[in-house]
Each structure stands twice: as structure tokens, then as C-alpha cells.
Design an enzyme around this catalytic site. Sequence first.
Site, PDB file in Angstrom:
ATOM      1  N   THR A   1       4.653   5.506  12.021  1.00  0.00           N
ATOM      2  CA  THR A   1       5.139   5.867  13.354  1.00  0.00           C
ATOM      3  C   THR A   1       6.473   5.187  13.607  1.00  0.00           C
ATOM      4  O   THR A   1       6.603   3.980  13.416  1.00  0.00           O
ATOM      5  CB  THR A   1       4.096   5.434  14.401  1.00  0.00           C
ATOM      6  OG1 THR A   1       2.933   6.244  14.210  1.00  0.00           O
ATOM      7  CG2 THR A   1       4.607   5.593  15.825  1.00  0.00           C
TER       8      THR A   1
ATOM      9  N   HIS B   1      -6.049  11.798  10.269  1.00  0.00           N
ATOM     10  CA  HIS B   1      -6.014  10.362  10.576  1.00  0.00           C
ATOM     11  C   HIS B   1      -7.388   9.972  11.127  1.00  0.00           C
ATOM     12  O   HIS B   1      -7.698  10.208  12.294  1.00  0.00           O
ATOM     13  CB  HIS B   1      -4.924  10.087  11.607  1.00  0.00           C
ATOM     14  CG  HIS B   1      -4.561   8.643  11.749  1.00  0.00           C
ATOM     15  ND1 HIS B   1      -5.328   7.625  11.227  1.00  0.00           N
ATOM     16  CD2 HIS B   1      -3.491   8.041  12.345  1.00  0.00           C
ATOM     17  CE1 HIS B   1      -4.752   6.465  11.506  1.00  0.00           C
ATOM     18  NE2 HIS B   1      -3.635   6.687  12.181  1.00  0.00           N
TER      19      HIS B   1
ATOM     20  N   ASN C   1      -6.701  -1.858  16.485  1.00  0.00           N
ATOM     21  CA  ASN C   1      -7.013  -1.189  17.755  1.00  0.00           C
ATOM     22  C   ASN C   1      -8.452  -1.424  18.191  1.00  0.00           C
ATOM     23  O   ASN C   1      -9.105  -0.530  18.713  1.00  0.00           O
ATOM     24  CB  ASN C   1      -6.701   0.310  17.672  1.00  0.00           C
ATOM     25  CG  ASN C   1      -5.214   0.553  17.565  1.00  0.00           C
ATOM     26  OD1 ASN C   1      -4.452   0.026  18.372  1.00  0.00           O
ATOM     27  ND2 ASN C   1      -4.796   1.311  16.577  1.00  0.00           N
TER      28      ASN C   1
ATOM     29  N   TYR D   1      -8.449   5.031  15.849  1.00  0.00           N
ATOM     30  CA  TYR D   1      -8.117   6.189  16.692  1.00  0.00           C
ATOM     31  C   TYR D   1      -9.339   7.102  16.836  1.00  0.00           C
ATOM     32  O   TYR D   1     -10.434   6.744  16.423  1.00  0.00           O
ATOM     33  CB  TYR D   1      -6.877   6.890  16.121  1.00  0.00           C
ATOM     34  CG  TYR D   1      -5.672   5.981  16.197  1.00  0.00           C
ATOM     35  CD1 TYR D   1      -5.142   5.608  17.427  1.00  0.00           C
ATOM     36  CD2 TYR D   1      -5.120   5.419  15.051  1.00  0.00           C
ATOM     37  CE1 TYR D   1      -4.073   4.717  17.521  1.00  0.00           C
ATOM     38  CE2 TYR D   1      -4.050   4.531  15.135  1.00  0.00           C
ATOM     39  CZ  TYR D   1      -3.536   4.188  16.372  1.00  0.00           C
ATOM     40  OH  TYR D   1      -2.489   3.304  16.463  1.00  0.00           O
TER      41      TYR D   1
ATOM     42  N   ASN E   1      -7.846   3.292  11.479  1.00  0.00           N
ATOM     43  CA  ASN E   1      -7.119   2.430  12.425  1.00  0.00           C
ATOM     44  C   ASN E   1      -7.547   2.518  13.883  1.00  0.00           C
ATOM     45  O   ASN E   1      -6.740   2.307  14.795  1.00  0.00           O
ATOM     46  CB  ASN E   1      -5.606   2.693  12.315  1.00  0.00           C
ATOM     47  CG  ASN E   1      -5.062   2.285  10.958  1.00  0.00           C
ATOM     48  OD1 ASN E   1      -5.752   1.609  10.198  1.00  0.00           O
ATOM     49  ND2 ASN E   1      -3.860   2.703  10.641  1.00  0.00           N
TER      50      ASN E   1
HETATM   51  C1  LIG Z   1       6.036   0.744  11.660  1.00  0.00           C
HETATM   52  C2  LIG Z   1       4.643   1.141  11.224  1.00  0.00           C
HETATM   53  C3  LIG Z   1       4.104   2.327  11.683  1.00  0.00           C
HETATM   54  C4  LIG Z   1       2.838   2.759  11.246  1.00  0.00           C
HETATM   55  N1  LIG Z   1       2.355   3.977  11.651  1.00  0.00           N
HETATM   56  C5  LIG Z   1       1.206   4.460  11.132  1.00  0.00           C
HETATM   57  C6  LIG Z   1       0.771   5.781  11.422  1.00  0.00           C
HETATM   58  O1  LIG Z   1       1.416   6.573  12.139  1.00  0.00           O
HETATM   59  N2  LIG Z   1      -0.406   6.198  10.876  1.00  0.00           N
HETATM   60  C7  LIG Z   1      -1.155   5.386  10.061  1.00  0.00           C
HETATM   61  O2  LIG Z   1      -2.199   5.808   9.577  1.00  0.00           O
HETATM   62  N3  LIG Z   1      -0.745   4.138   9.755  1.00  0.00           N
HETATM   63  C8  LIG Z   1       0.421   3.672  10.243  1.00  0.00           C
HETATM   64  N4  LIG Z   1       0.861   2.416   9.868  1.00  0.00           N
HETATM   65  C9  LIG Z   1       0.146   1.671   8.827  1.00  0.00           C
HETATM   66  C10 LIG Z   1       0.801   1.943   7.462  1.00  0.00           C
HETATM   67  O3  LIG Z   1       0.627   3.297   7.078  1.00  0.00           O
HETATM   68  C11 LIG Z   1       0.183   1.059   6.361  1.00  0.00           C
HETATM   69  O4  LIG Z   1      -1.197   1.245   6.348  1.00  0.00           O
HETATM   70  C12 LIG Z   1       0.507  -0.420   6.555  1.00  0.00           C
HETATM   71  O5  LIG Z   1       1.886  -0.616   6.800  1.00  0.00           O
HETATM   72  C13 LIG Z   1       0.110  -1.239   5.322  1.00  0.00           C
HETATM   73  O6  LIG Z   1       0.812  -0.766   4.177  1.00  0.00           O
HETATM   74  P1  LIG Z   1       2.068  -1.583   3.560  1.00  0.00           P
HETATM   75  O7  LIG Z   1       1.570  -2.964   3.291  1.00  0.00           O
HETATM   76  O8  LIG Z   1       2.444  -0.842   2.314  1.00  0.00           O
HETATM   77  O9  LIG Z   1       3.149  -1.579   4.599  1.00  0.00           O
HETATM   78  C14 LIG Z   1       2.104   1.948  10.334  1.00  0.00           C
HETATM   79  C15 LIG Z   1       2.654   0.734   9.906  1.00  0.00           C
HETATM   80  C16 LIG Z   1       3.903   0.327  10.329  1.00  0.00           C
HETATM   81  C17 LIG Z   1       4.481  -0.965   9.795  1.00  0.00           C
END
Ligand SMILES: Cc1cc2nc3c(=O)[nH]c(=O)nc-3n(C[C@H](O)[C@H](O)[C@H](O)COP(=O)(O)O)c2cc1C
Length: 371
Positions: free
Chosen positions: A25, A179, A239, A184, A182
Site C-alpha cells: 500500500t 487478501h 491489526n 482484514y 493481516n
Molecule cells: C509500505 C507497506 C505497505 C504494505 N501494504 C500491504 C498490502 O497492501 N497488502 C498486504 O497484504 N501486505 C502489505 N504489506 C506487507 C508486505 O506485503 C510484506 O508482507 C511485509 O513488508 C514483509 O515483507 P518484507 O520483509 O519483504 O518487506 C505492506 C508493507 C509495507 C512496508
Amino acid sequence: MTTLFDPFRIGDIEVANRFAMAPLTRNRSPNAVPTELSVTYYTQRATAGLIITEGTAISPQGQGYADVPGLYAPEQLAAWRKVTDAVHAEGGKIVTQLWHVGRVSHESLQPGGSKPVAPSAIRAKSKTYLVNADGTGTFAETSEPRALEASEIPDIVEDYRRAARAAVKEAGFDGIELHAANGYLIDQFLRSGSNHRTDQYGGSIENRTRFLFEVVEAVVDEIGGGRVGIRLSPVTPANDASDPDPQPLFEHVAAGLGTYGLAYIHVIEGATGGDRAFQQGEKPFDYAAFKSAYRNAGGTGAWMVNNGYDQKLAEEAVSSGHADMVAFGKLFIANPDLVRRFKEGLPLNEPRKETFYGGGAQGLIDYPFAA
Ligand SMILES: Cc1cc2nc3c(=O)[nH]c(=O)nc-3n(C[C@H](O)[C@H](O)[C@H](O)COP(=O)(O)O)c2cc1C
């Protein structure tokens, strides 16, 4: 031995390598419509085997954060079409993450300023992101939700179905990701901490998983299982998600999902964005048993993992057979050419947290490619 750079087929989608860009996001879609910035942002990252878009609302009621894009208005679909055409022109593949936030919302974002909806009227101890009149962003407490009537649930399932059809047929996506992670809406139904219902959608594991399976059935019926993935986070506390006994719950989910011919299962291991060893309940979650429940039920989709993966951990996951694909979040925010950087051992750009949510081009499309 399989490597991160080997091509693969996930359901109906041919991917060039085992890298997925995780859903992220970015709160840069005013009036819920993606802009030219989104076209550039995603196109820059088209060398990922699969791009999963930021969470995208299936309906106005499904909105929980400011400036999140949607899939429910013609101008949104037309804007997404520009994104998918540009990604495809670069040889990339892109699916969109279908999102209904449930209780993780704010009255100011809901149609008519009404209460957000949830399985039960239990407020999430969590925050959402709002944009002030002067354009600056703030985090705010989520609003008190109201419990959905059972009679309203078929309409929400229909919103998922319609969004899936529009995503593929009108916006040009290669598929969709549900989705269900997390904390939701779908996850709120799954877990006993947020689901206190006494009807056919609450109580037993069969009942708490009913909404998820109704949604899966609708989208698979609409666009075919080979274009459907699903994201799950069995132990995340994100959440305010909580359940004292996630193992049997998620094995039931996995076994059910094994029967739909899905393209992929996307698993967040541990606390999203945090401790990979985080646990809910008495025992550490057994991811191998979770995966076996899916495979034993006939599931042949790709197994995608996420959360805190760096190159070494990702290479091990793929070469050992722990996973078929790895989704990277923050690494893709900061490194549009992540695939090349890993392949050639090039240094990585550092993500800048202060530009994750909201704003414009800065922190979105200005991370440099390696020379
Ligand atoms: C800025 C940001 C926005 C995110 N938005 C979403 C999202 O829209 N949907 C979702 O399932 N997870 C979202 N996440 C979680 C990420 O998809 C991911 O699970 C999390 O960053 C861990 O992975 P990483 O260690 O590779 O960053 C978001 C994470 C970040 C940092």
C-alpha cells in the site's frame, strides 16, 4: 537445483523467475484512482516474475485507508489498464490484491460516514491512515465497527466476484490475489479474537472459514482457479488479529484450498514486517504441516513465502523446496531492479520509511537502478 532465477508456471501464469513483488500500500491514488505515477512505479519493477499490486478495494465499503485504489469504478479500471498494459509491454506479469478491510477502517472513509463492517462489533486495537484537508497524512484509531447481518454477506461475496471479473476482463490483470491476511475482513472471520458470531459464520472452524470459502468459490467460478492466488498470515498479530489455536484452523483452510486448482498460496511467516518466529497459541506454528494439508488435499499451486527474506534466505527457500516463489516487500520498494541486483551481487538501496505511505513521486519512483 532450482534457483530464484528459474522460470516457472503458476496456474495459468508464466513467470520469468521466482521473485514476487509483495503487495504494498502506497496511498498515492487520490479518489481511489491510480495515476501516471503508478504506471511508472509498477513498470520499473516489471522484471519481478510476478507483481502483486497494493491492496485494492473491491467496494467503497472495503476502503480503510486514504488514497487507496479501487476496482469498482470505470475510471479506476481504465487507470489500472494503463498499468497492466505498460507492465505487459515490459514482459512482466501482474495480479491485483483484492481487499476488503472490514473493521480496519474509519467512519470518514466509509460511504455516508457510516460504521465500518466486521464479523462482530469489536473494535480493532489498530490504526488507519488518513489524509488531512491540507494534504498531510496522519495515523488515526480505527472506528467502532458494526456486525454484519448474515443477509449482507452474499452481497460482499458478490463484490469480490465482480472485482475479480473486472480486474481480469477490463483492467487486464493476469489474475487476482485474495487478501485473506493481516487482520482484514476475511482474516477477521477466520480468527476467534474478532469473530464472536453465533450463526453459520462463527464458532466452529467450519463456520469461521465459511466466508473465505464462499469468496474463493465465487472468484474461481468467475475467472478460473489458475488466475487466483490467496494470501494468508497464520500467526500474524497485525491489526489486532488473534487466535489461540491457529494450527487446526489454518490446516482446515489449506485443505479446503487444495480443492480449487488455485495458482498459488502466499504465506506470511511470523508477524508481518516483524519477527519471523512470532507465535500465537502454545506451540510454534508448523508451516510444513500447513503446506502438507494443502498438497494432501490435491493442491498443486505454487507455494509463495514472504516476510523478512533476504537473498540468502530466499535462495535457501527455493533450493530446499521450502517454497516455489518468494515475495519481497521493502526490498522492491527500494530496488526496482532487485532481480538484477541479486543476480549480479550488486549493492542494494535502502528503503526510506518516511515515504512509504502517501506523498508523490519521491520515495515511489526515484529509487535509482543499478548502473
Ligand atoms: C509500505 C507497506 C505497505 C504494505 N501494504 C500491504 C498490502 O497492501 N497488502 C498486504 O497484504 N501486505 C502489505 N504489506 C506487507 C508486505 O506485503 C510484506 O508482507 C511485509 O513488508 C514483509 O515483507 P518484507 O520483509 O519483504 O518487506 C505492506 C508493507 C509495507 C512496508
